[in-house]
Design a protein around this motif. Structure first.
Motif, short mmCIF file in Angstrom:
data_model
loop_
_atom_site.label_atom_id
_atom_site.label_comp_id
_atom_site.label_asym_id
_atom_site.label_seq_id
_atom_site.Cartn_x
_atom_site.Cartn_y
_atom_site.Cartn_z
N ASN A 173 2.48 -59.72 4.60
CA ASN A 173 3.68 -60.36 4.07
C ASN A 173 3.70 -60.41 2.55
O ASN A 173 4.55 -61.08 1.95
CB ASN A 173 3.84 -61.76 4.67
CG ASN A 173 4.38 -61.69 6.09
OD1 ASN A 173 5.51 -61.28 6.31
ND2 ASN A 173 3.57 -62.05 7.07
N ILE A 174 2.79 -59.67 1.93
CA ILE A 174 2.80 -59.53 0.46
C ILE A 174 2.35 -58.08 0.22
O ILE A 174 1.31 -57.79 -0.37
CB ILE A 174 1.89 -60.60 -0.21
CG1 ILE A 174 2.00 -60.56 -1.72
CG2 ILE A 174 0.46 -60.56 0.29
CD1 ILE A 174 3.27 -61.15 -2.26
N GLY A 175 3.16 -57.17 0.76
CA GLY A 175 2.67 -55.81 0.95
C GLY A 175 1.60 -55.85 2.03
O GLY A 175 1.34 -56.90 2.62
N ILE A 176 1.01 -54.70 2.31
CA ILE A 176 -0.11 -54.67 3.26
C ILE A 176 -1.39 -54.71 2.44
O ILE A 176 -1.57 -53.89 1.53
CB ILE A 176 -0.08 -53.41 4.13
CG1 ILE A 176 1.17 -53.40 5.02
CG2 ILE A 176 -1.34 -53.31 4.98
CD1 ILE A 176 1.39 -52.11 5.80
N VAL A 177 -2.26 -55.65 2.73
CA VAL A 177 -3.58 -55.69 2.09
C VAL A 177 -4.62 -55.57 3.19
O VAL A 177 -4.71 -56.43 4.08
CB VAL A 177 -3.79 -57.00 1.30
CG1 VAL A 177 -5.17 -57.01 0.65
CG2 VAL A 177 -2.70 -57.18 0.24
N LEU A 178 -5.39 -54.49 3.14
CA LEU A 178 -6.36 -54.23 4.20
C LEU A 178 -7.67 -54.97 3.91
O LEU A 178 -8.04 -55.18 2.75
CB LEU A 178 -6.63 -52.72 4.30
CG LEU A 178 -5.43 -51.87 4.71
CD1 LEU A 178 -5.79 -50.38 4.67
CD2 LEU A 178 -4.93 -52.26 6.12
#
Ligand code: PMP
Length: 451
Positions: free
Chosen positions: A228-233
Motif C-alpha cells: 500500500n506504499i508501492g510494493i516493498v519486498l
C-alpha cells in the motif's frame, strides 16, 4: 530529471482531454454533489487524477465500460476486489442461485458452503480454523481483539506506511526523527494511536526487536510484502526473523493477505512457506461480493476456547450480523473453487512478469531513476531506484503530479491503473494484448515527458 514545467503542461493537456472525452461522467458528478457527501458514494472516490471520477456502466472480466461508452483494459480491478475479474461466470451463477434461485442471502443460519470455504482457505494458508467477515478491515479488527484477549497485552505493532483498512490501531507511522506519530489526517482517532500501537519500518529487525522487548505487544499485524506504499519486498531472512522474534517475545503474528494474495493461491504465506498464528484476508475471495475472514492456527484457536468470560456469541465486540451470510459464503466458494484456482495463478503471474519486463524496458530505455516490482499477479512502478526497502523510503519517493499524469494519460487511451497506486493487477481474463496495450501507452507517456 523530470522537467516540472513540461510535466505541468502535459498534465493540463491530458486533464482537458479527459474532460472533453467524458461529458456524461462530468455531468453525473456535478449532479451527485447535491446529494452525496463530497459528491461521491464513498469519499475516497475523490481520489481521481483528472478532477472527477469516471462513472461505471458495465464491467466483465478485465474490461470496464463507462457511461460515455469508452471501454477500458482494467488493470485496477477494484484495487484487488475484482482480482477474479469482473463478474466471473461461476461466481455470478452461485450468487444468482443463492439470492434468486434458492434464495436466502441473510437468514442467521449456516450453509454447508462455509465448511468448504474454511477447508479450502486452510489448505491454501495453512491455518485451519476460519471465521468470516464482509471486509478485510473487520477481519483485522476481530483478529486484533482475539490477539489482545489471549495474550492479555494491550498493543499492536505494525509497519510504517502499512494499510490494513480503517483500523484504529494501524494509523501511525515512523516520523522524521524516528518517533512514532499518528498518521497525518487521521480522522477523529478515539485515542492517539501511539497509546494502542507500536510502529517500525519494514525490513528492520533491530527496530522490531527493540519494540517487542517492551513485552506489551499482543500481535504484529503485517503484510508479508508491503503493497500500500508501492510494493516493498522482504529482504532475505527478514520474514524468518519476524517469526523468530515474535515467538521469542510472546507476540502473535498476523499476516494480512488481502493484497499479497496476488503472490499465489495461498498468498505469500503459501508461496513462501510462512507460519503465522493468524491470517486475515478480504476483497478478492468473494469475486466482488463483500467477503473476508480470519483463520486461526490450532494453537490460537485452543487458547481462545480455553478462556472463560469471552463473549464470542453476542455483544463481545467480535462479529457482525451479515458476516458469514449465505450469499457471501456462496460467492467465496464459487470464486475459490472455479475462478482463483491454483492453475489461474500460473497464467496471471506470467502476465505480471510480462508487464514488469515491459515497464523495465521503458525505464531502461530512458535511463529513468524508477523501479518496477512484481508480487505474483501484481506489479507496481515507483519513482525510485533501486526499489525502496521500507515504507518511509517509498513514501519519500512519491510524486503526485507524475502519478496523475500517468493515470490520466493511460485512461485517455483506454487503460485503467489503480488510483492510490501505480499498480497493475492481472485477473484470469487479462490477456497479453491487454498488457501490451499498457506498454505502448506507457512508453508514449514517458517519451512525451522525457524523450
Ligand atoms: N488489508 C490490506 C492489506 C488492504 O490493502 C486493505 C485495503 N486496501 C484492507 C486490509 C482493508 O480492506 P477493506 O477496505 O476492503 O476493508
Amino acid at each position: 530529471m523530470i522537467d516540472r514545467a513540461r510535466l505541468a503542461e502535459l498534465l493540463d493537456r491530458e486533464r482537458r482531454t479527459f474532460r472533453d472525452r467524458n461529458p456524461r461522467s462530468a455531468a453525473a458528478y456535478e449532479q451527485a454533489r447535491a446529494h452525496l457527501f463530497g459528491g461521491v458514494p464513498m469519499t475516497w472516490m475523490n481520489k481521481t487524477a483528472a478532477g472527477f471520477p469516471l462513472y461505471l456502466a458495465e464491467a466483465r472480466g478485465a474490461r470496464v465500460t463507462d457511461v460515455d461508452g469508452h471501454t477500458y483494459v482494467d488493470l485496477c480491478l477494484g484495487d484487488t476486489g475484482a482480482m477474479a475479474g469482473h463478474s466471473p461466470q461461476a461466481s455470478v451463477d452461485a450468487v444468482a442461485d443463492r439470492f434468486g434461485g434458492r434464495g436466502g442471502a441473510t437468514v442467521m443460519m449456516p450453509t454447508e458452503d462455509a465448511t468448504w470455504v474454511g477447508a479450502e482457505l486452510g489448505r491454501r494458508f495453512g491455518v485451519p480454523y476460519w471465521s468470516f467477515s464482509l471486509t478485510a478491515t473487520d477481519a483485522n479488527r476481530w483478529a486484533i481483539r482475539l490477539a489482545r484477549a489471549i495474550t492479555g497485552r494491550p498493543k499492536i505493532l505494525v509497519n510504517s506506511y502499512c494499510y490494513h483498512g480503517s483500523v484504529d490501531e494501524v494509523l501511525l507511522v515512523v516520523g522524521p526523527d524516528g518517533e512514532q506519530v499518528s498518521r497525518e489526517g487521521n480522522v477523529g482517532a478515539p485515542v492517539d494511536p501511539t497509546v494502542t500501537s507500536r510502529v517500525v519500518e519494514f525490513n528492520d529487525l533491530a527496530a522490531l526487536e527493540r519494540e517487542l522487548a517492551h513485552g506489551d505487544v499482543a500481535a504484529v499485524l503485517m503484510e508479508p510484502a508491503l503493497t500500500n506504499i508501492g510494493i516493498v519486498l522482504p529482504e532475505p531472512g527478514y520474514l524468518d526473523g519476524v517469526r523468530e522474534l515474535t515467538r521469542r517475545y510472546g507476540s502473535l503474528l498476523i499476516n494480512d493477505e488481502t493484497h499479497t494474495f496476488s503472490a499465489g493461491p495461498g498468498g505469500c504465506t503459501g508461496a513462501w512457506g510462512l507460519d503465522p498464528d493468524i491470517v486475515t484476508i478480504g476483497k478478492a475471495i468473494g469475486g466482488g461480493i463483500p467477503s473476508g475472514g480470519y483463520g486461526l492456527s490450532a494453537e490460537v484457536a485452543a487458547r481462545v476456547e480455553a478462556m472463560s468470560g469471552l463473549d464470542l456469541v453476542d455483544m463481545g465486540g467480535v462479529g457482525g450480523t451479515l458476516a458469514g451470510n449465505a450469499l457471501s459464503v456462496a460467492a467465496m466458494r464459487a470464486t475459490l473453487e472455479h475462478v482463483l484456482t491454483d492453475d489461474a495463478f500460473v497464467g496471471m503471474t506470467e502476465l505480471a512478469t510480462r508487464f514488469t519486463k515491459g515497464v523495465q524496458e521503458v525505464i531502461d530505455e530512458h535511463a529513468l531513476p524508477w523501479s518496477v516490482t512484481q508480487l505474483g499477479a501484481r506489479a507496481e512502478y515507483r519513482f525510485a531506484a533501486p526499489a525502496p526497502r521500507n515504507g518511509g523510503e517509498s513514501n519519500a519517493a512519491g510524486d503526485p503530479d507524475l502519478d496523475d499524469y500517468l493515470h490520466v494519460y493511460l485512461a485517455n487511451r483506454g487503460v485503467l491503473l489503480t488510483p492510490f497506486h501505480n499498480m497493475a493487477l492481472m485477473c484470469p481474463a487479462t490477456t497479453e494484448a491487454d498488457v501490451d496495450l499498457h506498454h505502448e501507452v506507457f512508453a508514449s507517456a514517458v517519451s512525451e515527458l522525457v524523450g
